[in-house]
Design a protein around this motif. Structure first.
Motif, PDB file in Angstrom:
ATOM      1  N   UNK A  19       7.638  14.311   0.925  1.00 33.41           N
ATOM      2  CA  UNK A  19       6.531  14.457  -0.035  1.00 33.41           C
ATOM      3  C   UNK A  19       6.417  13.203  -0.900  1.00 33.41           C
ATOM      4  N   UNK A  20       7.140  12.197  -0.705  1.00 29.72           N
ATOM      5  CA  UNK A  20       6.888  10.982  -1.367  1.00 29.72           C
ATOM      6  C   UNK A  20       5.902  10.008  -1.009  1.00 29.72           C
ATOM      7  N   UNK A  59      -3.762   4.773   6.517  1.00 33.49           N
ATOM      8  CA  UNK A  59      -3.183   4.396   5.241  1.00 33.49           C
ATOM      9  C   UNK A  59      -2.337   5.525   4.695  1.00 33.49           C
ATOM     10  N   UNK A  60      -1.317   5.218   4.129  1.00 39.00           N
ATOM     11  CA  UNK A  60      -0.591   6.139   3.099  1.00 39.00           C
ATOM     12  C   UNK A  60      -0.548   5.460   1.702  1.00 39.00           C
ATOM     13  N   UNK A  68       9.390   1.358  -9.339  1.00 38.55           N
ATOM     14  CA  UNK A  68       8.710   0.913 -10.658  1.00 38.55           C
ATOM     15  C   UNK A  68       7.728   2.252 -11.012  1.00 38.55           C
ATOM     16  N   UNK A  69       7.665   3.143 -10.131  1.00 38.52           N
ATOM     17  CA  UNK A  69       6.724   4.218 -10.201  1.00 38.52           C
ATOM     18  C   UNK A  69       5.244   4.121  -9.962  1.00 38.52           C
ATOM     19  N   UNK A  70       5.059   2.956  -9.475  1.00 31.43           N
ATOM     20  CA  UNK A  70       3.560   2.510  -9.211  1.00 31.43           C
ATOM     21  C   UNK A  70       3.263   2.992  -7.724  1.00 31.43           C
ATOM     22  N   UNK A  71       1.968   3.421  -7.360  1.00 32.41           N
ATOM     23  CA  UNK A  71       1.701   3.641  -5.909  1.00 32.41           C
ATOM     24  C   UNK A  71       1.024   2.549  -5.403  1.00 32.41           C
ATOM     25  N   UNK A  72       1.572   2.374  -4.001  1.00 31.35           N
ATOM     26  CA  UNK A  72       1.098   1.100  -3.322  1.00 31.35           C
ATOM     27  C   UNK A  72       0.601   1.802  -1.954  1.00 31.35           C
TER      28      UNK A  72
END
Length: 130
Positions: free
Chosen positions: A11-12, A84-85, A91-95
């Motif tokens: 789920x991450x 793409x995912x 750091x809590x940011x989405x990449x």
């Protein structure tokens, strides 16, 4: 080599952040030195460049070079084998991350020509796909 299914979905990361990436399967190399979590979805295994590099005991730069050649030579259609995912870093940011399916993994493995690449059997990776 052995592959054992994990109990839960990943789920991450999600396909464009929309949903989990299916089943996780634990893959162990024949020599037992390394193990990898493989994402299984849509009848294929999916890995990042870094995971492919670790699998074949090479560098991410080497994998990137082989990927460019595979797509430039039209051996595989990038749109059909890459998705793409989104992944959340410490750091809590989405990449945004690119995931490559089994066809790409095998094509890179063929080019790497490392002892690990020779150790990896196609039938083992295919066994983990539904």
């Amino acid at each position: 080599m052995s592959a054992t299914p994990e109990d839960d979905d990943d789920d991450s990361t999600g396909d464009s952040g929309a949903r989990g990436l299916g089943e996780l399967v634990l893959y162990r190399t024949e020599d037992g030195r390394d193990q990898f979590q493989l994402r299984v979805e849509q009848g294929s295994v999916w890995m990042t460049q870094a995971e492919i590099a670790a699998l074949f005991d090479t560098t991410k730069q080497n994998v990137s070079l082989h990927l460019k050649t595979i797509f430039a030579d039209n051996e595989l259609s990038e749109g059909a084998v890459v998705k793409q995912s989104l992944t959340t870093a410490a750091d809590g940011k989405n990449y945004k991350t690119s995931l490559y399916n089994l066809k790409v993994i095998l094509a890179v493995g063929y080019r790497v020509r490392s002892p690990r690449g020779a150790q990896l059997s196609i039938s083992t990776l295919i066994q983990v796909t539904p």
